[in-house]
Design an enzyme around this catalytic site. Structure first.
Site, PDB file in Angstrom:
ATOM      1  N   ARG A  55      -9.653  12.017 -23.993  1.00 31.64           N
ATOM      2  CA  ARG A  55     -10.329  11.022 -23.315  1.00 31.64           C
ATOM      3  C   ARG A  55     -11.036  11.733 -21.977  1.00 31.64           C
ATOM      4  O   ARG A  55     -10.614  12.678 -21.604  1.00 31.64           O
ATOM      5  CB  ARG A  55      -9.612   9.974 -22.678  1.00 31.64           C
ATOM      6  CG  ARG A  55      -8.837   8.984 -23.834  1.00 31.64           C
ATOM      7  CD  ARG A  55      -8.052   8.111 -23.032  1.00 31.64           C
ATOM      8  NE  ARG A  55      -7.251   7.268 -24.137  1.00 31.64           N
ATOM      9  CZ  ARG A  55      -6.086   7.566 -24.779  1.00 31.64           C
ATOM     10  NH1 ARG A  55      -5.339   8.708 -24.368  1.00 31.64           N
ATOM     11  NH2 ARG A  55      -5.442   6.888 -25.655  1.00 31.64           N
ATOM     12  N   LYS A  80      -3.300   7.908 -21.249  1.00 31.55           N
ATOM     13  CA  LYS A  80      -3.460   6.451 -21.152  1.00 31.55           C
ATOM     14  C   LYS A  80      -2.053   6.078 -21.259  1.00 31.55           C
ATOM     15  O   LYS A  80      -0.960   6.615 -22.067  1.00 31.55           O
ATOM     16  CB  LYS A  80      -4.213   6.030 -22.173  1.00 31.55           C
ATOM     17  CG  LYS A  80      -4.703   4.292 -21.984  1.00 31.55           C
ATOM     18  CD  LYS A  80      -5.745   4.063 -23.065  1.00 31.55           C
ATOM     19  CE  LYS A  80      -6.016   2.528 -22.852  1.00 31.55           C
ATOM     20  NZ  LYS A  80      -7.082   2.079 -23.919  1.00 31.55           N
ATOM     21  N   HIS A 145     -16.767   9.589 -24.878  1.00 32.60           N
ATOM     22  CA  HIS A 145     -15.837   9.214 -25.852  1.00 32.60           C
ATOM     23  C   HIS A 145     -16.353   9.228 -27.127  1.00 32.60           C
ATOM     24  O   HIS A 145     -15.630   9.367 -28.111  1.00 32.60           O
ATOM     25  CB  HIS A 145     -15.561   7.646 -25.603  1.00 32.60           C
ATOM     26  CG  HIS A 145     -14.304   7.142 -25.751  1.00 32.60           C
ATOM     27  ND1 HIS A 145     -12.887   7.480 -25.069  1.00 32.60           N
ATOM     28  CD2 HIS A 145     -14.019   6.034 -26.711  1.00 32.60           C
ATOM     29  CE1 HIS A 145     -11.958   6.864 -25.669  1.00 32.60           C
ATOM     30  NE2 HIS A 145     -12.504   6.119 -26.535  1.00 32.60           N
ATOM     31  N   ARG A 148     -14.554  11.881 -28.776  1.00 39.18           N
ATOM     32  CA  ARG A 148     -13.255  11.665 -29.186  1.00 39.18           C
ATOM     33  C   ARG A 148     -13.158  10.809 -30.547  1.00 39.18           C
ATOM     34  O   ARG A 148     -12.361  11.247 -31.668  1.00 39.18           O
ATOM     35  CB  ARG A 148     -12.721  10.681 -28.098  1.00 39.18           C
ATOM     36  CG  ARG A 148     -11.180  10.356 -28.414  1.00 39.18           C
ATOM     37  CD  ARG A 148     -10.640   9.710 -27.267  1.00 39.18           C
ATOM     38  NE  ARG A 148      -9.550   8.851 -27.349  1.00 39.18           N
ATOM     39  CZ  ARG A 148      -8.228   9.046 -27.582  1.00 39.18           C
ATOM     40  NH1 ARG A 148      -7.779  10.504 -27.299  1.00 39.18           N
ATOM     41  NH2 ARG A 148      -7.170   8.145 -27.804  1.00 39.18           N
ATOM     42  N   HIS A 171      -2.535   7.072 -29.423  1.00 46.05           N
ATOM     43  CA  HIS A 171      -2.530   5.861 -29.745  1.00 46.05           C
ATOM     44  C   HIS A 171      -0.999   5.221 -29.691  1.00 46.05           C
ATOM     45  O   HIS A 171      -0.244   5.536 -30.164  1.00 46.05           O
ATOM     46  CB  HIS A 171      -3.292   5.383 -30.947  1.00 46.05           C
ATOM     47  CG  HIS A 171      -4.798   5.760 -30.822  1.00 46.05           C
ATOM     48  ND1 HIS A 171      -5.543   5.833 -32.076  1.00 46.05           N
ATOM     49  CD2 HIS A 171      -5.536   5.619 -29.699  1.00 46.05           C
ATOM     50  CE1 HIS A 171      -6.681   6.054 -31.698  1.00 46.05           C
ATOM     51  NE2 HIS A 171      -6.763   6.177 -30.391  1.00 46.05           N
ATOM     52  N   TYR A 180     -10.697   4.060 -37.964  1.00 41.74           N
ATOM     53  CA  TYR A 180     -11.349   5.270 -38.180  1.00 41.74           C
ATOM     54  C   TYR A 180     -11.371   5.194 -39.731  1.00 41.74           C
ATOM     55  O   TYR A 180     -12.401   5.760 -40.159  1.00 41.74           O
ATOM     56  CB  TYR A 180     -10.985   6.646 -37.791  1.00 41.74           C
ATOM     57  CG  TYR A 180     -10.690   6.846 -36.188  1.00 41.74           C
ATOM     58  CD1 TYR A 180     -12.214   6.749 -35.534  1.00 41.74           C
ATOM     59  CD2 TYR A 180      -9.702   6.484 -35.437  1.00 41.74           C
ATOM     60  CE1 TYR A 180     -12.225   6.887 -34.301  1.00 41.74           C
ATOM     61  CE2 TYR A 180      -9.849   6.464 -34.282  1.00 41.74           C
ATOM     62  CZ  TYR A 180     -11.011   6.606 -33.422  1.00 41.74           C
ATOM     63  OH  TYR A 180     -11.005   6.768 -32.085  1.00 41.74           O
TER      64      TYR A 180
END
Length: 214
Positions: A55, A80, A145, A148, A171, A180
Site C-alpha cells: 500500500r 493495515k 494502489h 498493488r 488481507h 482478483y
C-alpha cells in the site's frame, strides 16, 4: 423507541452499491509506466510498491533497516489493521534499491520527504504517479494502489495460489483476495467456452437468385 417495537436493519432494505471490476495494468503497461517516471526516487518508490504489493502508506513508511538482503525479504511494520508482515524482496528490486541508495544515501526513512525527519508524503507519490501516467499515454486510471492490484493479479496469472497472495497482501479475509479471480486472465480467458465443444454446423447454402424476368 417511539413505537416500542423490536426490529433489525433487515426491515429496511438499502440500495445496493454497484460492484465494478478492478482496472488492471498489463505487464507492457507497467513497463511503459515505469519508463515514464523521470525521478529516480519516485521510480524506486513506485517499483517497490509493485514488486512487493505494498500500500502507498506502507511503502512511504519503509525504513532502511526494513530491507533484509540476507533473507531477501522486506519487513512491513504496522500495516493495515496494525499488523506486521514480511513480503518478498525481488532480486531485481534489490539492484534498483542499491542504485537509489548510492544516489540518495537515506539514513532512517528509506524515502525521506522534504520535511527533515519525515518520510515522503502520500500526496507526493500520487502526484508523481499522475505525471508518469500522462507521459506514458496510458488511458487507464493509475494510482499507487493500481500497482498493488497489478501485483496480485499478475501473481495469480502466474499460478500463485490465492492463500499465498492473501498473506503477501496482508488481507484479513480470503474473500478480499479472491476478487482478483474475476480479473485474472488465467481464470477468465483461459477457460474454454462450451460453445467450442459444439460440432461445427452445416454451412447454410445461399438462397438461389430469382430470375430477372420474374
Amino acid at each position: 423507541m417511539t413505537l416500542k417495537r423490536d426490529w433489525s436493519d433487515e426491515d429496511f432494505p438499502l440500495p445496493r452499491k454497484p460492484i465494478r471490476l478492478l482496472v488492471v495494468l498489463s505487464l507492457e503497461e507497467i513497463t511503459a509506466f515505469f519508463e515514464s517516471v523521470a525521478s529516480l526516487k519516485h521510480r524506486t518508490i513506485l517499483m517497490t510498491a509493485y514488486a512487493a504489493g505494498l500500500r502507498v502508506s506502507e511503502v512511504v513508511h519503509l525504513k532502511v533497516t526494513d530491507i533484509d538482503s540476507k533473507r531477501m525479504v522486506v519487513r512491513v511494520n504496522q500495516g493495515k489493521n496494525r499488523k506486521d508482515r514480511y513480503v518478498m524482496l525481488s532480486p531485481r528490486l534489490l539492484e534498483i534499491l542499491r542504485l537509489y541508495w548510492q544516489d540518495a544515501h537515506p539514513r532512517d526513512w528509506l524515502f525521506p520527504g522534504k520535511i527533515p525527519g519525515q518520510p515522503i508524503s502520500r500526496d507526493a507519490v500520487g502526484l508523481a504517479c499522475q505525471l508518469a501516467r500522462r507521459r506514458s499515454g496510458i488511458r487507464k486510471p493509475i494510482t499507487p494502489h493500481s500497482l498493488r492490484h497489478a501485483f496480485a493479479t499478475h501473481l495469480l496469472e502466474a499460478g500463485t495460489d490465492v492463500r499465498r497472495i492473501q498473506l503477501l497482501m496482508g488481507h484479513r479475509s480470503l474473500a478480499t483476495t479472491s476478487r482478483y479471480l474475476k480479473v485474472a486472465t488465467s481464470t477468465v480467458c483461459a477457460t474454454a467456452s462450451p460453445f467450442d465443444l459444439l460440432p461445427h454446423p452445416t454451412p447454410i447454402p445461399p438462397e438461389p437468385t430469382p430470375p430477372a424476368y420474374f
